[in-house]
Design an enzyme around this catalytic site. Structure first.
Site, short mmCIF file in Angstrom:
data_model
loop_
_atom_site.label_atom_id
_atom_site.label_comp_id
_atom_site.label_asym_id
_atom_site.label_seq_id
_atom_site.Cartn_x
_atom_site.Cartn_y
_atom_site.Cartn_z
N ASP A 45 1.00 -0.99 -0.13
CA ASP A 45 -0.03 -0.02 0.03
C ASP A 45 0.89 1.46 -0.03
O ASP A 45 1.68 1.53 0.96
CB ASP A 45 -0.98 -0.02 1.14
CG ASP A 45 -1.67 1.20 1.16
OD1 ASP A 45 -2.92 0.99 0.79
OD2 ASP A 45 -1.25 2.25 1.84
N HIS A 108 -7.60 9.72 -1.83
CA HIS A 108 -7.08 9.80 -0.77
C HIS A 108 -7.53 10.52 0.44
O HIS A 108 -7.62 10.34 1.68
CB HIS A 108 -5.36 10.10 -0.77
CG HIS A 108 -4.43 9.92 0.16
ND1 HIS A 108 -2.90 9.89 -0.07
CD2 HIS A 108 -4.76 9.62 1.61
CE1 HIS A 108 -2.45 9.60 1.14
NE2 HIS A 108 -3.31 9.22 2.00
#
Length: 289
Positions: A45, A108
């Site tokens: 990630d 995000h």
């Protein structure tokens, strides 16, 4: 072998991954990811705003592991949410990673032109550039806002990556996500090393019973709750031990005892006024372009 969860789009995601937030792009990220892959991790990630996509991609390419065996997540930063900027941002992530596709791409931070970014991500998914798309840091309030603006009408997010650990179990949010079969991914699954959390008697008692450390008990709890976790570490021993959670199972009583630790409060509040502007001004992801 890492276990998988099936997302609402049918893709199978490894339930346990490796996060590279705050690992510098001075060779440290390359080294940490290389070791994680050697240790058996198959889910990495990263994010544009971590400034280490290039090292993540290089470690993956140099690993000798087949691309389809590794799940790669990255995230678009909020200065790129305008539609044309978002399209460029996706291509830029692919270029920095040196990959033909990204397994999961996330919004995000849920502020600004989220609807335009989402449109670009849906198109990139249809074009085969991204396999699954999702969001991050969406609270119940923020989720409802974008749901009401029907941005999820064409495509429901596959995941919502949020802060999650025994002190912040996101119960209200998980009810909303369950209705839409959205999987929760946890950042800060170990509470960012919170000493009070690590000292909790119930966690220590369970750890002693199974011959595990407290961190492994927390990660096992989260796994059994159906949450994807990716603890971050640059220490080889910790990278290896974090993953050692698949040889024991917590009882229902132990799960309930850990659920009772929930304080329903995280380290920051994405709903606070001006939070999006503060993040937008925190840094420029194109400073070195």
């Amino acid at each position: 072998m890492t276990q998988t969860f099936t997302l609402n789009d049918g893709n199978k995601i490894p339930s346990f991954g490796f996060g590279v937030f705050q690992i510098p792009a001075d060779g440290s990220t390359y080294k940490a990811v290389s070791y994680a892959l050697k240790a058996g991790y198959r889910h990495i990630d990263t994010a544009v705003a971590y400034f280490n996509e290039a090292e993540v991609g290089k470690a993956i390419r140099d690993s000798g592991i087949r691309r389809e065996e590794i799940w790669v997540t990255s995230k678009m930063w909020l200065q790129d949410y305008a539609y044309e900027d978002a399209k460029k941002a996706i291509d830029s992530s692919l270029e920095k990673l040196g990959l033909d596709y990204i397994d999961l791409y996330l919004i995000h931070q849920p502020y600004g032109k989220v609807d335009e970014a989402w449109k670009a991500m849906i198109e990139a998914q249809k074009a085969g550039k991204i396999r699954s798309i999702g969001v991050s840091n969406m609270t119940p309030k923020i989720w409802k806002k974008w749901e009401e603006k029907v941005i999820f009408k064409e495509k429901m997010p596959a995941v919502n990556q949020v802060e999650f650990n025994p002190y912040f179990q996101q119960k209200e949010l998980r009810k909303i996500m369950a209705k839409n079969h959205v999987t929760l991914e946890a950042w800060a699954p170990l509470g960012e090393g919170n000493k009070e959390l690590f000292a909790e008697p119930v966690l220590n008692e369970i750890a002693k019973k199974y011959g595990k450390d407290v961190g492994q008990v927390m990660l096992r709890f989260e796994h059994q709750e159906g949450v994807i976790v990716f603890p971050k570490s640059s220490h080889e021993a910790r990278i290896k031990s974090n993953m050692n959670i698949f040889d024991f199972e917590l009882t229902s009583d132990e799960m309930d005892a850990i659920r009772a630790l929930d304080k329903n409060k995280g380290s920051h509040d994405p709903d606070q006024p001006g939070f999006g502007d503060m993040l937008l001004n925190a840094f420029d992801v194109h400073a070195n372009d």
